[in-house]
Design a protein around this motif. Structure first.
Motif, PDB file in Angstrom:
ATOM      1  N   ALA A  13      -9.549   8.312  -4.139  1.00 17.69           N
ATOM      2  CA  ALA A  13      -9.893   8.422  -5.559  1.00 17.69           C
ATOM      3  C   ALA A  13      -9.434   9.774  -6.088  1.00 17.69           C
ATOM      4  O   ALA A  13      -9.109  10.694  -5.319  1.00 17.69           O
ATOM      5  CB  ALA A  13     -11.399   8.260  -5.730  1.00 17.69           C
ATOM      6  N   LEU A  28      -6.214   4.034   3.498  1.00 16.89           N
ATOM      7  CA  LEU A  28      -7.247   4.602   2.638  1.00 16.89           C
ATOM      8  C   LEU A  28      -6.611   4.957   1.301  1.00 16.89           C
ATOM      9  O   LEU A  28      -5.632   5.715   1.256  1.00 16.89           O
ATOM     10  CB  LEU A  28      -7.844   5.856   3.274  1.00 16.89           C
ATOM     11  N   THR A  29      -7.143   4.423   0.210  1.00 14.60           N
ATOM     12  CA  THR A  29      -6.675   4.765  -1.130  1.00 14.60           C
ATOM     13  C   THR A  29      -7.647   5.788  -1.701  1.00 14.60           C
ATOM     14  O   THR A  29      -8.814   5.469  -1.970  1.00 14.60           O
ATOM     15  CB  THR A  29      -6.611   3.521  -2.024  1.00 14.60           C
ATOM     16  N   VAL A  86     -17.671   7.399  -1.201  1.00 11.07           N
ATOM     17  CA  VAL A  86     -17.198   6.311  -0.345  1.00 11.07           C
ATOM     18  C   VAL A  86     -15.672   6.382  -0.250  1.00 11.07           C
ATOM     19  O   VAL A  86     -15.006   6.955  -1.113  1.00 11.07           O
ATOM     20  CB  VAL A  86     -17.615   4.914  -0.872  1.00 11.07           C
ATOM     21  N   LYS A 125       0.811  -1.218   0.000  1.00  8.42           N
ATOM     22  CA  LYS A 125       0.000   0.000   0.000  1.00  8.42           C
ATOM     23  C   LYS A 125       0.848   1.274   0.000  1.00  8.42           C
ATOM     24  O   LYS A 125       0.450   2.279  -0.586  1.00  8.42           O
ATOM     25  CB  LYS A 125      -0.939   0.014   1.213  1.00  8.42           C
ATOM     26  N   ALA A 171     -12.237   4.004   0.014  1.00  9.87           N
ATOM     27  CA  ALA A 171     -11.705   2.657  -0.197  1.00  9.87           C
ATOM     28  C   ALA A 171     -10.680   2.372   0.883  1.00  9.87           C
ATOM     29  O   ALA A 171      -9.697   3.107   1.029  1.00  9.87           O
ATOM     30  CB  ALA A 171     -11.067   2.554  -1.577  1.00  9.87           C
ATOM     31  N   GLU A 194     -10.157  -5.747   1.681  1.00  7.02           N
ATOM     32  CA  GLU A 194     -10.618  -4.468   1.156  1.00  7.02           C
ATOM     33  C   GLU A 194     -12.091  -4.249   1.507  1.00  7.02           C
ATOM     34  O   GLU A 194     -12.889  -5.179   1.528  1.00  7.02           O
ATOM     35  CB  GLU A 194     -10.417  -4.409  -0.353  1.00  7.02           C
ATOM     36  N   SER A 195     -12.437  -2.991   1.778  1.00  2.00           N
ATOM     37  CA  SER A 195     -13.811  -2.639   2.101  1.00  2.00           C
ATOM     38  C   SER A 195     -14.037  -1.187   1.726  1.00  2.00           C
ATOM     39  O   SER A 195     -13.107  -0.487   1.301  1.00  2.00           O
ATOM     40  CB  SER A 195     -14.105  -2.858   3.591  1.00  2.00           C
ATOM     41  N   THR A 196     -15.264  -0.719   1.867  1.00  2.00           N
ATOM     42  CA  THR A 196     -15.577   0.689   1.638  1.00  2.00           C
ATOM     43  C   THR A 196     -16.236   1.262   2.882  1.00  2.00           C
ATOM     44  O   THR A 196     -16.909   0.548   3.643  1.00  2.00           O
ATOM     45  CB  THR A 196     -16.511   0.876   0.426  1.00  2.00           C
ATOM     46  N   THR A 226      -8.241  -0.597   3.110  1.00  2.00           N
ATOM     47  CA  THR A 226      -7.602  -1.912   3.174  1.00  2.00           C
ATOM     48  C   THR A 226      -7.054  -2.104   4.576  1.00  2.00           C
ATOM     49  O   THR A 226      -6.372  -1.216   5.107  1.00  2.00           O
ATOM     50  CB  THR A 226      -6.444  -2.012   2.154  1.00  2.00           C
TER      51      THR A 226
END
Length: 328
Positions: free
Chosen positions: A226, A223-224, A192, A138, A194, A202-204, A196
């Motif tokens: 967007a 948190l990735t 939302v 990550k 994203a 992985e979840s939202t 991990t």
């Protein structure tokens, strides 16, 4: 050097050591494995100060041996090892040392039987192996672009950093000691988040009214963001520190100055310790009480109590009750 021993390092430079090394290498065994990022920043600041005074401030610092046990007292502490090893890398990154300049001792099931710091045993990987694998995936193994500021009180409870991984913005978040603590974030852009966890799941997370609330544990989450999305942290400040005004006394015998209980530092055993006598309560006492007497009536909103990890013998707090004298 084994340990970050300020006096020895000063003597090394005074003897002309600057000319005999290309990097400065330390084995940062500190604090009986209780990794405290604040302590690491202070200690490496001490090292950097000595190097700069010797005209050697531009030299790279490497951490070339550190191990964290996965077994203690016959107990398997796999999750605890995962927490501390990821936190150790966080602490080193905060002083400019990337994972590529931090070497772990040791990976596989061999070496000193009395120091079982291996991450992979004959029966398979310990949790730290998976947590480190996810962390590298990550964060890309790069230094963070910024540490996160949670506010005067929040920085005692949470830690986090921002990473730019090949143009993708990643935010790491964790708490510093509780099983779970809620943290509310301000979110700009996107409905939302994203997320991990440390084992790659992985979840939202839903965003409502421009905010999202996470339940953070002691293992990091990532948190990735967007494109066009950003995260801000409302500062957490519990107000004036009232305990400093109290006259404190302890019901049973102890070693060390009682002032060490309320100086804002979690003392630990380490080289060049300016407070070499740690505060320690009497072992075996069934009831121990700290009394804090204030000069006037006060309204107390929150009580924060910090302690070393529970597998250390120094002032470890396992449980407590709070009582207030109301005059009767």
């Amino acid at each position: 050097t084994c340990g970050v021993a300020r006096g020895w390092i000063q003597a090394f430079y005074a003897a002309g050591g600057k000319s005999y090394c290309d990097i400065f290498s330390v084995h940062d065994y500190e604090g009986n494995e209780s990794v405290d990022p604040g302590h690491w920043r202070w200690k490496f600041g001490q090292l950097k100060g000595v190097m700069e005074a010797a005209g050697d401030g531009g030299k790279e610092v490497w951490q070339t041996e550190h191990g964290i046990t996965g077994i203690r007292g016959g107990n398997f502490l796999g999750p605890c090892q995962a927490v501390r090893e990821t936190l150790h890398l966080d602490a080193l990154e905060s002083v400019g040392i990337p994972p590529s300049r931090s070497h772990y001792y040791y990976m596989n099931n061999h070496g000193y039987a009395s120091y079982p710091s291996y991450l992979w045993s004959a029966t398979g990987p310990h949790p730290a192996t998976l947590a480190l694998r996810t962390r590298h995936a990550k964060t890309g193994g790069v230094l963070p672009t910024a540490a996160l500021d949670f506010g005067d009180t929040g920085n005692k409870l949470f830690a986090g950093a921002r990473y730019d991984v090949s143009g993708t913005q990643v935010v790491m978040l964790r708490n510093l000691g509780e099983n779970s603590l809620p943290l509310t974030l301000d979110i700009a852009g996107g409905g939302v988040l994203a997320m991990t966890d440390s084992f790659g799941n992985e979840s939202t997370v839903a965003v409502s009214g421009g905010q999202a609330t996470l339940a953070l544990g002691t293992l990091p989450v990532y948190l990735t963001l967007a494109a066009g999305q950003d995260v801000a942290i409302p500062p957490i400040d519990y107000g004036v520190h009232l305990a400093a005004a109290a006259a404190s006394s302890y019901a049973t015998s102890f070693t060390g100055s009682i002032a060490l209980l309320n100086n804002g530092i979690i003392e630990s055993v380490h080289p060049s310790n300016p407070n070499p006598v740690l505060w320690t309560g009497t072992k075996g006492e069934t009831t121990q009480a700290l009394e804090m007497a204030f000069p006037e009536m006060l309204a107390i909103r929150n009580l924060l109590i910090f302690s070393s990890h529970a597998d250390n013998p120094y002032s470890t707090l396992l449980d407590f009750d709070v009582q207030c004298w109301d005059g009767a």
